[in-house]
Design a protein around this motif. Structure first.
Motif, PDB file in Angstrom:
ATOM      1  N   GLN A  11       0.937  -1.169  -0.041  1.00 49.46           N
ATOM      2  CA  GLN A  11      -0.085  -0.068   0.084  1.00 49.46           C
ATOM      3  C   GLN A  11       0.843   1.433   0.049  1.00 49.46           C
ATOM      4  N   GLU A  12       2.025   1.228  -0.414  1.00 51.48           N
ATOM      5  CA  GLU A  12       3.050   2.468  -0.393  1.00 51.48           C
ATOM      6  C   GLU A  12       2.509   3.487  -1.287  1.00 51.48           C
ATOM      7  N   CYS A  14      -0.717   3.296  -2.971  1.00 50.35           N
ATOM      8  CA  CYS A  14      -2.053   3.554  -2.443  1.00 50.35           C
ATOM      9  C   CYS A  14      -2.181   4.708  -1.473  1.00 50.35           C
ATOM     10  N   LEU A  15      -1.434   4.593  -0.330  1.00 52.05           N
ATOM     11  CA  LEU A  15      -1.267   5.500   0.750  1.00 52.05           C
ATOM     12  C   LEU A  15      -1.021   7.183   0.111  1.00 52.05           C
ATOM     13  N   ALA A  16      -0.019   6.852  -0.586  1.00 50.82           N
ATOM     14  CA  ALA A  16       0.422   8.227  -1.222  1.00 50.82           C
ATOM     15  C   ALA A  16      -0.516   9.061  -1.798  1.00 50.82           C
ATOM     16  N   PHE A  17      -1.420   8.336  -2.495  1.00 52.49           N
ATOM     17  CA  PHE A  17      -2.667   8.773  -3.315  1.00 52.49           C
ATOM     18  C   PHE A  17      -3.719   9.012  -2.287  1.00 52.49           C
ATOM     19  N   ARG A  18      -3.938   8.351  -1.399  1.00 54.76           N
ATOM     20  CA  ARG A  18      -5.106   8.812  -0.303  1.00 54.76           C
ATOM     21  C   ARG A  18      -4.646  10.063   0.294  1.00 54.76           C
ATOM     22  N   ALA A  19      -3.485  10.270   0.515  1.00 54.37           N
ATOM     23  CA  ALA A  19      -2.789  11.410   1.276  1.00 54.37           C
ATOM     24  C   ALA A  19      -3.282  12.493   0.347  1.00 54.37           C
ATOM     25  N   LYS A  20      -3.241  12.376  -0.796  1.00 52.69           N
ATOM     26  CA  LYS A  20      -3.847  13.742  -1.775  1.00 52.69           C
ATOM     27  C   LYS A  20      -5.299  13.621  -1.994  1.00 52.69           C
ATOM     28  N   GLY A  21      -5.967  12.801  -1.428  1.00 57.67           N
ATOM     29  CA  GLY A  21      -7.389  12.891  -1.312  1.00 57.67           C
ATOM     30  C   GLY A  21      -8.205  12.006  -2.550  1.00 57.67           C
ATOM     31  N   HIS A  22      -7.417  11.187  -2.988  1.00 61.87           N
ATOM     32  CA  HIS A  22      -7.896  10.307  -4.158  1.00 61.87           C
ATOM     33  C   HIS A  22      -8.631   9.053  -3.635  1.00 61.87           C
ATOM     34  N   GLU A  23      -9.530   8.238  -4.312  1.00 65.04           N
ATOM     35  CA  GLU A  23     -10.255   7.224  -4.047  1.00 65.04           C
ATOM     36  C   GLU A  23      -9.119   6.290  -4.630  1.00 65.04           C
ATOM     37  N   ALA A  24      -8.077   5.720  -3.849  1.00 65.26           N
ATOM     38  CA  ALA A  24      -7.074   4.840  -4.340  1.00 65.26           C
ATOM     39  C   ALA A  24      -7.153   3.429  -3.496  1.00 65.26           C
ATOM     40  N   TYR A  25      -7.092   2.468  -4.310  1.00 64.50           N
ATOM     41  CA  TYR A  25      -7.066   1.113  -3.699  1.00 64.50           C
ATOM     42  C   TYR A  25      -5.945   0.368  -4.231  1.00 64.50           C
ATOM     43  N   SER A 195      13.123 -14.356   5.219  1.00 65.29           N
ATOM     44  CA  SER A 195      12.582 -15.443   4.513  1.00 65.29           C
ATOM     45  C   SER A 195      12.049 -15.398   3.161  1.00 65.29           C
ATOM     46  N   SER A 196      11.778 -16.455   2.490  1.00 64.98           N
ATOM     47  CA  SER A 196      11.656 -15.969   0.873  1.00 64.98           C
ATOM     48  C   SER A 196      10.460 -15.168   0.445  1.00 64.98           C
ATOM     49  N   ASN A 197       9.425 -15.298   1.611  1.00 64.69           N
ATOM     50  CA  ASN A 197       8.135 -14.683   0.897  1.00 64.69           C
ATOM     51  C   ASN A 197       8.478 -12.978   1.372  1.00 64.69           C
ATOM     52  N   ASP A 198       9.039 -12.744   2.499  1.00 63.21           N
ATOM     53  CA  ASP A 198       9.393 -11.401   3.134  1.00 63.21           C
ATOM     54  C   ASP A 198      10.400 -10.887   2.127  1.00 63.21           C
ATOM     55  N   ARG A 199      11.565 -11.563   1.766  1.00 64.18           N
ATOM     56  CA  ARG A 199      12.527 -11.069   0.966  1.00 64.18           C
ATOM     57  C   ARG A 199      11.961 -10.526  -0.339  1.00 64.18           C
ATOM     58  N   THR A 200      11.042 -11.535  -1.016  1.00 62.22           N
ATOM     59  CA  THR A 200      10.476 -11.017  -2.315  1.00 62.22           C
ATOM     60  C   THR A 200       9.441  -9.715  -1.999  1.00 62.22           C
ATOM     61  N   ASN A 201       8.758  -9.393  -0.880  1.00 56.56           N
ATOM     62  CA  ASN A 201       7.898  -8.330  -0.664  1.00 56.56           C
ATOM     63  C   ASN A 201       8.842  -7.265  -0.324  1.00 56.56           C
ATOM     64  N   ILE A 202      10.165  -7.138   0.381  1.00 54.16           N
ATOM     65  CA  ILE A 202      10.768  -6.048   0.613  1.00 54.16           C
ATOM     66  C   ILE A 202      11.546  -5.428  -0.712  1.00 54.16           C
ATOM     67  N   ARG A 203      11.882  -6.538  -1.441  1.00 47.56           N
ATOM     68  CA  ARG A 203      12.811  -6.164  -2.871  1.00 47.56           C
ATOM     69  C   ARG A 203      11.584  -5.457  -3.754  1.00 47.56           C
ATOM     70  N   SER A 204      10.466  -5.834  -3.837  1.00 46.35           N
ATOM     71  CA  SER A 204       9.434  -5.404  -4.780  1.00 46.35           C
ATOM     72  C   SER A 204       8.580  -4.127  -4.290  1.00 46.35           C
ATOM     73  N   LYS A 205       8.790  -3.807  -2.887  1.00 43.80           N
ATOM     74  CA  LYS A 205       8.209  -2.784  -2.557  1.00 43.80           C
ATOM     75  C   LYS A 205       8.760  -1.383  -3.227  1.00 43.80           C
ATOM     76  N   THR A 206       7.765  -0.457  -3.454  1.00 42.62           N
ATOM     77  CA  THR A 206       7.911   0.918  -4.022  1.00 42.62           C
ATOM     78  C   THR A 206       8.603   1.608  -3.021  1.00 42.62           C
ATOM     79  N   PHE A 207       9.774   2.397  -3.264  1.00 40.77           N
ATOM     80  CA  PHE A 207      10.275   3.287  -2.449  1.00 40.77           C
ATOM     81  C   PHE A 207       9.448   4.456  -2.235  1.00 40.77           C
ATOM     82  N   SER A 208       9.325   5.024  -1.113  1.00 41.82           N
ATOM     83  CA  SER A 208       8.326   6.041  -0.534  1.00 41.82           C
ATOM     84  C   SER A 208       8.538   7.421  -1.319  1.00 41.82           C
TER      85      SER A 208
END
Length: 222
Positions: A11-12, A14-25, A195-208
């Motif tokens: 939701q990195e 998603c929440l950035a757009f929510r902070a701007k008042g958009h209907e983001a999911y 762990s494998s799943n956490d590693r994938t999620n960390i590496r794929s997460k969009t930087f803030s």
């Protein structure tokens, strides 16, 4: 405006757009890993697009079978004990990944951004822009390609000039050098300890910083 961020569970963006008042999911086949599961669709992205009909779609398709670093597994060879796909099975997985990418790109949405690392898709459809997290305030390196449809490239500046007064670039972040001489970003290497799943999620997460730039610069009116 209505914004969907496909293949995102952090939701990195998603929440950035929510902070701007958009209907983001956010939307992903996995459950939400962010703080607002009420703003997350755990569903197939194309089913959600049919119902939600966004003005802007930002997509992060899985890159596992698109990256050039895994090309060695495309050759015919004995099956791996790890279960890693090789040979024809991997070639088929790549074809499916390319099809998924292109289906997102060709979907009937006014504004589209697709984000992925450098990979096989680059030779099929060249990216509009290639960026780094340190362009937008995060001290890290991660070569990131953006395919943009009806969207301007993200602005960033490494020095003040006559037209721009803001400097967005920071240092590139710490690197780790291996005995072979190969160098990798420390944040990426540190993710290997998870762990494998956490590693994938960390590496794929969009930087803030990138997420914030998207929300600030693609802030269209209805």
């Amino acid at each position: 405006m209505k914004v969907i961020i496909g293949c995102e569970r952090s939701q990195e963006v998603c929440l950035a757009f929510r902070a701007k008042g958009h209907e983001a999911y956010s939307c992903d086949l996995q459950e939400c890993a962010g703080d607002h599961p009420e703003w997350h669709f755990q569903d197939d992205i194309f089913e959600v697009l049919k119902r939600f009909k966004p003005k802007l779609g930002i997509f992060h398709p899985p890159c596992t079978f698109l990256t050039v670093t895994a090309n060695k597994w495309l050759n015919d060879q004995p099956e791996r004990a790890s279960g890693k796909l090789v040979g024809e099975a991997r070639r088929e997985a790549r074809r499916e990944a390319i099809e998924f990418f292109m289906k997102l790109w060709n979907y009937d949405i006014e504004h589209i951004c697709i984000e992925n690392p450098v990979g096989n898709i680059n030779s099929i459809l060249p990216p509009t822009q290639i960026i780094q997290p340190y362009y937008f305030g995060d001290e890290a390196q991660k070569t990131t390609c953006l395919w943009l449809k009806n969207l301007p490239p993200l602005f960033h500046a490494k020095q003040v000039d006559l037209f721009n007064s803001e400097i967005t670039h920071v240092c590139k972040g710490e690197m780790v050098e291996f005995k072979s001489g190969k160098r990798m970003a420390k944040w990426y290497v540190d993710a290997s300890k998870e762990s494998s799943n956490d590693r994938t999620n960390i590496r794929s997460k969009t930087f803030s910083g990138i997420a914030k730039a998207m929300a600030e610069q693609w802030n269209f009116q209805q």
